[in-house]
Design an enzyme around this catalytic site. Sequence first.
Site, PDB file in Angstrom:
ATOM      1  N   ASP A  40       0.861  -1.178   0.000  1.00  0.00           N
ATOM      2  CA  ASP A  40       0.000   0.000   0.000  1.00  0.00           C
ATOM      3  C   ASP A  40       0.900   1.231   0.000  1.00  0.00           C
ATOM      4  O   ASP A  40       2.127   1.124   0.144  1.00  0.00           O
ATOM      5  CB  ASP A  40      -0.932  -0.007   1.216  1.00  0.00           C
ATOM      6  CG  ASP A  40      -2.185   0.823   0.973  1.00  0.00           C
ATOM      7  OD1 ASP A  40      -3.205   0.229   0.569  1.00  0.00           O
ATOM      8  OD2 ASP A  40      -2.144   2.038   1.164  1.00  0.00           O
ATOM      9  N   THR A  96     -10.366   2.118  -9.825  1.00  0.00           N
ATOM     10  CA  THR A  96     -10.593   2.616 -11.185  1.00  0.00           C
ATOM     11  C   THR A  96     -11.798   3.543 -11.127  1.00  0.00           C
ATOM     12  O   THR A  96     -12.879   3.202 -11.612  1.00  0.00           O
ATOM     13  CB  THR A  96     -10.832   1.461 -12.172  1.00  0.00           C
ATOM     14  OG1 THR A  96     -11.905   0.629 -11.685  1.00  0.00           O
ATOM     15  CG2 THR A  96      -9.588   0.623 -12.368  1.00  0.00           C
ATOM     16  N   LEU A 158     -16.622 -10.326  -6.209  1.00  0.00           N
ATOM     17  CA  LEU A 158     -16.821 -10.304  -4.762  1.00  0.00           C
ATOM     18  C   LEU A 158     -17.920  -9.324  -4.392  1.00  0.00           C
ATOM     19  O   LEU A 158     -17.954  -8.203  -4.883  1.00  0.00           O
ATOM     20  CB  LEU A 158     -15.521  -9.904  -4.056  1.00  0.00           C
ATOM     21  CG  LEU A 158     -14.270 -10.708  -4.403  1.00  0.00           C
ATOM     22  CD1 LEU A 158     -13.069 -10.163  -3.639  1.00  0.00           C
ATOM     23  CD2 LEU A 158     -14.472 -12.187  -4.105  1.00  0.00           C
ATOM     24  N   ARG A 159     -18.788  -9.756  -3.487  1.00  0.00           N
ATOM     25  CA  ARG A 159     -19.832  -8.883  -2.961  1.00  0.00           C
ATOM     26  C   ARG A 159     -19.427  -8.406  -1.570  1.00  0.00           C
ATOM     27  O   ARG A 159     -19.033  -9.224  -0.738  1.00  0.00           O
ATOM     28  CB  ARG A 159     -21.166  -9.630  -2.870  1.00  0.00           C
ATOM     29  CG  ARG A 159     -21.715 -10.121  -4.201  1.00  0.00           C
ATOM     30  CD  ARG A 159     -22.851 -11.114  -3.976  1.00  0.00           C
ATOM     31  NE  ARG A 159     -22.366 -12.325  -3.322  1.00  0.00           N
ATOM     32  CZ  ARG A 159     -23.160 -13.292  -2.839  1.00  0.00           C
ATOM     33  NH1 ARG A 159     -24.474 -13.151  -2.924  1.00  0.00           N
ATOM     34  NH2 ARG A 159     -22.647 -14.360  -2.269  1.00  0.00           N
ATOM     35  N   LEU A 255     -34.147 -10.084  -7.401  1.00  0.00           N
ATOM     36  CA  LEU A 255     -35.481  -9.580  -7.704  1.00  0.00           C
ATOM     37  C   LEU A 255     -36.137  -9.067  -6.417  1.00  0.00           C
ATOM     38  O   LEU A 255     -37.311  -9.300  -6.176  1.00  0.00           O
ATOM     39  CB  LEU A 255     -36.350 -10.670  -8.350  1.00  0.00           C
ATOM     40  CG  LEU A 255     -36.072 -10.959  -9.820  1.00  0.00           C
ATOM     41  CD1 LEU A 255     -37.027 -12.038 -10.340  1.00  0.00           C
ATOM     42  CD2 LEU A 255     -36.201  -9.698 -10.677  1.00  0.00           C
ATOM     43  N   CYS A 265     -19.468  -0.632  -7.052  1.00  0.00           N
ATOM     44  CA  CYS A 265     -19.338  -1.292  -8.358  1.00  0.00           C
ATOM     45  C   CYS A 265     -20.440  -0.942  -9.351  1.00  0.00           C
ATOM     46  O   CYS A 265     -20.153  -0.474 -10.457  1.00  0.00           O
ATOM     47  CB  CYS A 265     -19.295  -2.806  -8.172  1.00  0.00           C
ATOM     48  SG  CYS A 265     -17.817  -3.386  -7.313  1.00  0.00           S
ATOM     49  N   LYS A 326     -25.552  -1.126   1.646  1.00  0.00           N
ATOM     50  CA  LYS A 326     -26.190  -2.419   1.865  1.00  0.00           C
ATOM     51  C   LYS A 326     -25.856  -2.852   3.283  1.00  0.00           C
ATOM     52  O   LYS A 326     -24.992  -2.263   3.943  1.00  0.00           O
ATOM     53  CB  LYS A 326     -25.719  -3.466   0.849  1.00  0.00           C
ATOM     54  CG  LYS A 326     -24.234  -3.778   0.942  1.00  0.00           C
ATOM     55  CD  LYS A 326     -23.772  -4.790  -0.089  1.00  0.00           C
ATOM     56  CE  LYS A 326     -24.254  -6.190   0.207  1.00  0.00           C
ATOM     57  NZ  LYS A 326     -23.633  -7.209  -0.676  1.00  0.00           N
ATOM     58  N   ARG A 333     -20.080   4.327  -0.119  1.00  0.00           N
ATOM     59  CA  ARG A 333     -19.901   4.759  -1.508  1.00  0.00           C
ATOM     60  C   ARG A 333     -21.174   4.567  -2.319  1.00  0.00           C
ATOM     61  O   ARG A 333     -21.718   3.481  -2.385  1.00  0.00           O
ATOM     62  CB  ARG A 333     -18.740   4.001  -2.151  1.00  0.00           C
ATOM     63  CG  ARG A 333     -17.372   4.437  -1.655  1.00  0.00           C
ATOM     64  CD  ARG A 333     -16.253   3.608  -2.241  1.00  0.00           C
ATOM     65  NE  ARG A 333     -16.263   2.243  -1.727  1.00  0.00           N
ATOM     66  CZ  ARG A 333     -15.385   1.305  -2.085  1.00  0.00           C
ATOM     67  NH1 ARG A 333     -14.459   1.582  -2.987  1.00  0.00           N
ATOM     68  NH2 ARG A 333     -15.443   0.103  -1.565  1.00  0.00           N
TER      69      ARG A 333
END
Length: 436
Positions: A40, A96, A158-159, A255, A265, A326, A333
Amino acid sequence: MTETGEAAVGSKIAIIGTGYVGLTTGACLAHLGHTVVCADVVQAKVDSLSKGEVPILEAGLDELVAEGIAAGRLSFVMGAKNAVTEAEFVYLCLPTPQGADGAADLSYIQSAAAEIGPHVLADAVVINKSTVPVGSVGEVEKALGRPDVHVVSNPEFLREGTAVQDFLHPDRVVIGGRDEGAAKRVGDLYAKLEAPTLVTDPASAETIKYASNAFLATKISFVNAIAAVCEAVGADVADVVEGMGFDTRIGSAFLNPGPGWGGSCFPKDSHALVRIAENAGYTFGLLRAVVAVNEEQFGRVANKVSRLAGGSLEGKTVAVWGVTFKALTDDLRDSPALNIIARLREQGATIRAYDPSDQDPSDARLAGIELVADPLEAATGADVLAVLTEWPEFAEVDLGRLAEVIGAKNVVDARNLLDRDDLKARGFTYEGIGRS
């Protein structure tokens, strides 16, 4: 589909970047038996990670980092070039961000590639793990300036909140490379996972990631649009979605109607794919509409709150449950909750919020929001309660106590999380998403 060989246990791996993707990737690869050095550019972060202090909320990640450090397979260093001198594989896990024109900004990846170029071992494989535009393998090759080093694409799926689980139990591993041998070497790193592995060309691998996220965003926007139809015609979206989900061609995943999609993302990748398509000469009207429906959903939820407050939010207090994008993450973000809160504040509302994650009140993104210690404190004296994030603990709140402390019995449940019948029996005016 390509078969990979035995796991390359003991491979030496460098990870450039220790955000969600980089830290999860490094900890999980160390768990699989590889020796991993993570780099890092912030010394304080390197120091804290070296002590096993994980700065993000991600289930199971603390334990894997501690395990890797204790086993001597996971370490952290300052600067990319210091991580790669002995590495057979180098993962680029860098941001990105979305540029002003919607395109993904590759400057972090290009800068890192240029930095490590003189120091990478010959025949090493540099792996694009970040979500990057089509053609980025070539951009990394140029920045490296090393024809004796291979570059492949290995997009992450990845979630947040389940990233460790997703890495160790993936639906698939996708690898895109011009050199089949290099691609197979990367596939071998994951052999222990016994996941389907697709080896393809770089452009296809890069497109798979964008297409996957765009399709999931499309499903969410579609079900939110259907929820609006349900409200208009008196149908119940819960029953509609259940009926749809029995169709194996459709399935029930993604759904779930809600306040709209967000996070690190979906917004960035959707805009980037629109730009990628336009740069290639195709106008992606469908995806543009998906983005527009999502923006519309934020406004629909804010309007529900305003309506229950009597048509005006001036001088009104809105209690908010949930500010993260979430549940099970502390990530703000592109949070739909913050987008909706901003709209409520523009209409004159005072916002009192509770979120189970440990948020820093000084975070500029939370400016103008009073953060409190529990959901009932947030609701005390409020004119409307808005449930904006699907934290499971909200469904466990004592609704009897809620009825006692809230100022006016109005609930906008943007996650369809609370017991609607119980609330109505207690005299609440309840509005969900798509509920008849």
